[in-house]
Structure formats: C-alpha cells, structure tokens
Design a protein around this motif. Sequence first.
Motif, mmCIF file in Angstrom:
data_model
loop_
_atom_site.group_PDB
_atom_site.id
_atom_site.type_symbol
_atom_site.label_atom_id
_atom_site.label_comp_id
_atom_site.label_asym_id
_atom_site.label_seq_id
_atom_site.Cartn_x
_atom_site.Cartn_y
_atom_site.Cartn_z
ATOM 1 N N HIS A 1 -11.167 13.425 -7.558
ATOM 2 C CA HIS A 1 -11.110 12.039 -7.084
ATOM 3 C C HIS A 1 -9.686 11.527 -6.901
ATOM 4 O O HIS A 1 -9.501 10.367 -6.527
ATOM 5 N N ASN A 2 -8.694 12.357 -7.169
ATOM 6 C CA ASN A 2 -7.322 11.891 -7.085
ATOM 7 C C ASN A 2 -6.947 11.547 -5.641
ATOM 8 O O ASN A 2 -7.326 12.255 -4.705
ATOM 9 N N LEU A 3 -6.187 10.469 -5.482
ATOM 10 C CA LEU A 3 -5.777 10.002 -4.157
ATOM 11 C C LEU A 3 -5.059 11.092 -3.365
ATOM 12 O O LEU A 3 -5.170 11.160 -2.135
ATOM 13 N N VAL A 4 -4.326 11.954 -4.053
ATOM 14 C CA VAL A 4 -3.531 12.992 -3.400
ATOM 15 C C VAL A 4 -4.401 13.894 -2.525
ATOM 16 O O VAL A 4 -3.971 14.365 -1.462
ATOM 17 N N TYR A 5 -5.653 14.133 -2.945
ATOM 18 C CA TYR A 5 -6.478 15.135 -2.271
ATOM 19 C C TYR A 5 -7.392 14.556 -1.195
ATOM 20 O O TYR A 5 -8.198 15.272 -0.610
ATOM 21 N N LEU A 6 -7.271 13.272 -0.930
ATOM 22 C CA LEU A 6 -8.097 12.648 0.104
ATOM 23 C C LEU A 6 -7.354 12.656 1.439
ATOM 24 O O LEU A 6 -6.122 12.578 1.482
ATOM 25 N N VAL A 7 -8.098 12.726 2.530
ATOM 26 C CA VAL A 7 -7.504 12.705 3.868
ATOM 27 C C VAL A 7 -8.335 11.802 4.774
ATOM 28 O O VAL A 7 -9.444 11.391 4.425
ATOM 29 N N GLY A 8 -7.782 11.493 5.929
ATOM 30 C CA GLY A 8 -8.514 10.749 6.954
ATOM 31 C C GLY A 8 -8.853 9.326 6.557
ATOM 32 O O GLY A 8 -8.122 8.653 5.826
ATOM 33 N N GLU A 9 -10.003 8.851 7.048
ATOM 34 C CA GLU A 9 -10.411 7.469 6.826
ATOM 35 C C GLU A 9 -10.642 7.166 5.361
ATOM 36 O O GLU A 9 -10.380 6.049 4.902
ATOM 37 N N GLU A 10 -11.126 8.155 4.625
ATOM 38 C CA GLU A 10 -11.359 7.952 3.194
ATOM 39 C C GLU A 10 -10.052 7.621 2.481
ATOM 40 O O GLU A 10 -9.987 6.718 1.653
ATOM 41 N N HIS A 11 -9.001 8.339 2.849
ATOM 42 C CA HIS A 11 -7.687 8.104 2.255
ATOM 43 C C HIS A 11 -7.140 6.748 2.689
ATOM 44 O O HIS A 11 -6.603 5.986 1.878
ATOM 45 N N LYS A 12 -7.289 6.424 3.982
ATOM 46 C CA LYS A 12 -6.788 5.136 4.491
ATOM 47 C C LYS A 12 -7.478 3.964 3.802
ATOM 48 O O LYS A 12 -6.841 2.977 3.426
ATOM 49 N N GLY B 1 8.458 10.793 -0.121
ATOM 50 C CA GLY B 1 7.597 11.377 0.876
ATOM 51 C C GLY B 1 7.678 10.635 2.196
ATOM 52 O O GLY B 1 8.577 9.830 2.443
ATOM 53 N N ALA B 2 6.710 10.904 3.079
ATOM 54 C CA ALA B 2 6.652 10.260 4.395
ATOM 55 C C ALA B 2 5.233 10.392 4.912
ATOM 56 O O ALA B 2 4.408 11.106 4.346
ATOM 57 N N GLY B 3 4.945 9.678 5.976
ATOM 58 C CA GLY B 3 3.627 9.775 6.575
ATOM 59 C C GLY B 3 2.556 9.051 5.771
ATOM 60 O O GLY B 3 2.846 8.179 4.950
ATOM 61 N N SER B 4 1.310 9.434 5.998
ATOM 62 C CA SER B 4 0.171 8.729 5.393
ATOM 63 C C SER B 4 0.126 8.860 3.880
ATOM 64 O O SER B 4 -0.488 8.034 3.208
ATOM 65 N N HIS B 5 0.773 9.880 3.323
ATOM 66 C CA HIS B 5 0.760 10.082 1.873
ATOM 67 C C HIS B 5 2.065 9.667 1.210
ATOM 68 O O HIS B 5 2.346 10.081 0.087
ATOM 69 N N GLN B 6 2.854 8.861 1.896
ATOM 70 C CA GLN B 6 4.077 8.351 1.278
ATOM 71 C C GLN B 6 3.714 7.605 -0.006
ATOM 72 O O GLN B 6 2.686 6.939 -0.091
ATOM 73 N N CYS B 7 4.571 7.725 -1.012
ATOM 74 C CA CYS B 7 4.286 7.165 -2.343
ATOM 75 C C CYS B 7 3.932 5.680 -2.243
ATOM 76 O O CYS B 7 4.743 4.864 -1.804
ATOM 77 N N VAL B 8 2.724 5.324 -2.672
ATOM 78 C CA VAL B 8 2.257 3.946 -2.566
ATOM 79 C C VAL B 8 2.955 3.038 -3.573
ATOM 80 O O VAL B 8 3.030 1.833 -3.389
ATOM 81 N N GLY B 9 3.497 3.611 -4.645
ATOM 82 C CA GLY B 9 4.132 2.802 -5.680
ATOM 83 C C GLY B 9 5.645 2.857 -5.676
ATOM 84 O O GLY B 9 6.288 2.588 -6.698
ATOM 85 N N GLN B 10 6.257 3.160 -4.526
ATOM 86 C CA GLN B 10 7.706 3.360 -4.506
ATOM 87 C C GLN B 10 8.478 2.084 -4.851
ATOM 88 O O GLN B 10 9.531 2.154 -5.495
ATOM 89 N N HIS B 11 7.971 0.924 -4.472
ATOM 90 C CA HIS B 11 8.676 -0.314 -4.805
ATOM 91 C C HIS B 11 8.631 -0.584 -6.305
ATOM 92 O O HIS B 11 9.605 -1.051 -6.894
ATOM 93 N N TYR B 12 7.497 -0.274 -6.915
ATOM 94 C CA TYR B 12 7.396 -0.397 -8.371
ATOM 95 C C TYR B 12 8.384 0.556 -9.047
ATOM 96 O O TYR B 12 9.091 0.175 -9.995
ATOM 97 N N ALA B 13 8.454 1.797 -8.574
ATOM 98 C CA ALA B 13 9.342 2.792 -9.172
ATOM 99 C C ALA B 13 10.806 2.375 -9.050
ATOM 100 O O ALA B 13 11.586 2.505 -10.005
ATOM 101 N N LEU B 14 11.198 1.876 -7.866
ATOM 102 C CA LEU B 14 12.579 1.429 -7.687
ATOM 103 C C LEU B 14 12.874 0.199 -8.543
ATOM 104 O O LEU B 14 13.978 0.067 -9.092
#
Length: 518
Positions: A133-144, A452-465
């Motif tokens: 169920h990890n976000l990393v392994y989802l693709v396509g519309e499910e991931h979006k 990262g880049a593209g559709s799997h770019q880190c969603v929490g990058q602002h939190y990390a910075l």
Amino acid sequence: MRTSTDPSGSIESFHGLVHLRTAAPLLAAAVALYMLIEQLSYHRKKGSMPGPPLVVPFLGSAAHLIRDPVGFWDVQAALARKSGAGLAADFLFGRFTVFIRDSELSHRVFANVRADAFHVVSHPFGKKLFGEHNLVYLVGEEHKDLRRRIAPNFTPRALSTYAVIQQRVIISHLRRWLDRSASNGGKAEPIRVPCRDMNLETSQTVFVGPYLTEKARERFDRDYNLFNVGFITLPVDLPGFAFRRARLAGARLMHTLGDCARQSRQRMLGGGEPECLLDYLMQETVREIDEATAAGLPLPPHTSDVEVGALLFGFLFAAQDASTSSLCWAVSALDSHPNVLARVRAEVAALWSPESGEPITAEMMSAMKYTQAVAREVVRYHPPATLVPHIAVEAFQLTAQYTIPKGTMVFPSVYESSFQGFQDADAFDPDRFFSEARREDVVYKRNFLAFGAGSHQCVGQHYALNQLVLFVALFASLVDFRRERTEGCDVPVYMPTMVPRDGCVVYLKQRRVKLPSF
C-alpha cells in the motif's frame, strides 16, 4: 560374535553411488550451461556500455556492494563518466542493472514512472519491507488521486502548524544535548544518533500527534531501529536474520500507525480540529468518504486504517533518516565554513530573539533567505538518498543507441546530478542559491534532484526543508560548537542514508544564558 550383512543393502548402496557418479557430470554441465547463458544474457543487455567483463552467477557484484557501498557506486559513476553516455552496467542478485549519471537521462526515467515503463522500488526488496500500500509503488490515476488527497497535509497553513511542533522538539533535544555535554565535562560526542532520536520524535509528533502513547513510542523506537538495521543488510527472509526482523518490525509499525488512523478518524468524525498531519489527512479522507456515500459511489481507495497506516509509515521513514543525514552534514558544513555560520547567526538574530518567548514564525522563516540557501546547499552537496532505484517493467528506449531491457534495475544517481552544471560544484557555496546575480537554483534547477522529479517527486520536500532551516537557525543561535576533526571523519557511509563516518563528533556548549521555551 559374527556380524551379518545384507547383500541387498550393499547392492542398493552401490547402485546409488553409480547413479551419483553418473549424475555429477550432468549436474556440472548444467551449472556450466547456466553460467554461460547468464554471461551471454548479461553481455547482450549490456551492449557497448562499460561494466564487468564477467559476473559471478546470481550474486554478480553484490559482495562489493555490501562490503563497500560508497566505493561500489563511485566505481559505477567513474565508469559512466568515462563512457561519454553517462551510463554503466552491472549485475546484482540475479538482475541486470544500469547506473545513470547524466541528469537529463535521469529525468527521462523520473518522467516515465507508469504501468508500461518504470516503477519506483526505493529498495530492491522494498515491497516486502514497506508493504503493497505504500505510495512509492502506486502509478497512474491511483497514484495521482492519493497525492491529491495528501496535498492538504503540506499547505502553508499545515506547515505553519508543524513548524511550532518542530521547534519545541528541536529545542527540547538541544537542551538534552547541552546538559549531557555539561555533565561529561564538555567531551566531544557524535550527534548522529541524537539527531536520529530528535527527528524520530519530531516526525512522530508532527505526523501522528496525540495518538502515540509513551509506551507505544518506546515500542515504535525499538521496531524502527530493527527496521533500519535490516534495510541495509542481505535480504535473507529467514528466522534469525536482520532482514526478517526488519520485515516483522515494519508490519508492527504499520499496525500501530493503523490504530492511530482509527483514533484520528473517530476524532475528525466528531468535528475535532486538526493537530497533526494525520488529522489533516483524515479530515480530507472523511470528507471524500461522505461525498462518495451521499452519491451512492464506492468508497475511495486507500482510505482504510491499514492503508493509511502504511502511507504514514512511508512518510515517517522518508522524514526520519533523510533529515538525520542533512542535520549532520549541516553541522559539519557550518563548522568548516565559519563565514557561513556568522551570516546565518546574523540573519536569524535580525529576525528572531530567543528571549522573545515566541517561536520562529512562517513569515520569519520566509525572510531567512540565506539560511534557506544554506539548507538547499547542504541537500545539494550531500543528498541524503544518493540513488532512486527503478525497475523497467517493459523495454524502454533511453537514448537513440540504447534500450533498457525489461526487468532491468535502473539507478538514476541524484548525487552525481548534484555536481553537474553548478558553478564550482565541488565547493560548498550557499550563495549559489542566494545571489540574485547567479540564480543557480533556477539556471540548474533540472540538476537539483535531491527530492526527485516527475510524478513521484517527494511530496514532503517543503516539510523536510523547513526542518533543516529551523534546526540550522536554532542550533547556530543557541549553541557554540566545534567539530572534532579526525582523518576521514567526513567520509560518507550508508546508515541507511549518507552520514559522516564518525557520526559527526562535536563539542557543544550553551551559547545563551537561557534556552527559549514556548
């Protein structure tokens, strides 16, 4: 006494020995044939790319990778650099691999994460560790769809809520570090593990807030340590091995987080105000479930407590060790560059006073342009995760001359990309992200791939910075420190992200009469 013998038993033993002697050459021939086929397959996939001329059956270069991971990837990078194409080939655990040094080729991989091209794997055996169920392994519309539901967790309003929590935890841990230093006579100590503990408490508090009891936190810490150890060991899923302990620990962690999701769901259904990331996520989840129910539609995917727990675990893992790496390298860089440290202290002092009794606000953080530049340069210079493994689910034409075969493990190098294009890239220079004249953050944006880049770019990058900016601002303002410099102390090692070899040993002393409390 005479011993009787069984003639039939002797005959059977003799025939067994004959069969074994007959089978041995056939078995040896089968093994030799397998090795030959494996070598031919490797060379066919490799083509003209640089790589080992011969590979060890199944293991390939795994021994080198396990013994010296940094050295192994340095060799890959050197081969890719010399090739002129930015690519190098190898063989690991029965799988053909391609190392990508070139930034634009890495972008081609990141931009083609989909069902018929590449899947992110994060770890060669990541699904066993992180779950399906990890976000990393989802693709396509499910991931979006899932990323869209996650988005409210990282709005300016949510990040502002987290920033206050982050500062409370950082200051409480700095107080512990300073008290421990004073009690041991100012002796230098490594801060990697203290940074890890601080980040673990920060991410637990920010992400799941009041839903983890003290007892649950203790179990969580133990299981998280088991998971980290198993993450960087041989993937032997048998009792007694670290990988098995890591897999079981991961399952327990996700179960704990799933229970937190259940508690948050009940609280949000009761109209409670969000206090942590989980609450923001569950608030959006409850809203979507209500809309689907009212419209007579099926429930949205990835909304069960189990699935939310797995998602949270991915967040925690990403936030924990990556931030630990960046904090250690930030301390080392500030010590090595006293002019940078002085500028950070001056900028923070002009905007915030520890005596104010108030935390650093979102507006203050936004105004700390140089401190933000320092944080970005730390991440560029020492990307916590140096590689982003993908698998080619179908053959993919990467260049005009080379098509990546189906089943290939592909390693775009974030680290190598960070040193391409930038002016004097081997120097630690925050001004590259601060100077209006240089604007390297814009000019070489495509080479800054730490998130990262593209559709799997880190969603929490602002939190990390934000975590890195707040730590640098508070640590520089409240602590006098000096790195204990020994030979090779800053050689990077995997733990499981890149950290200084000595664990970042520093002398600490309180810089202010009193630490802030709010």
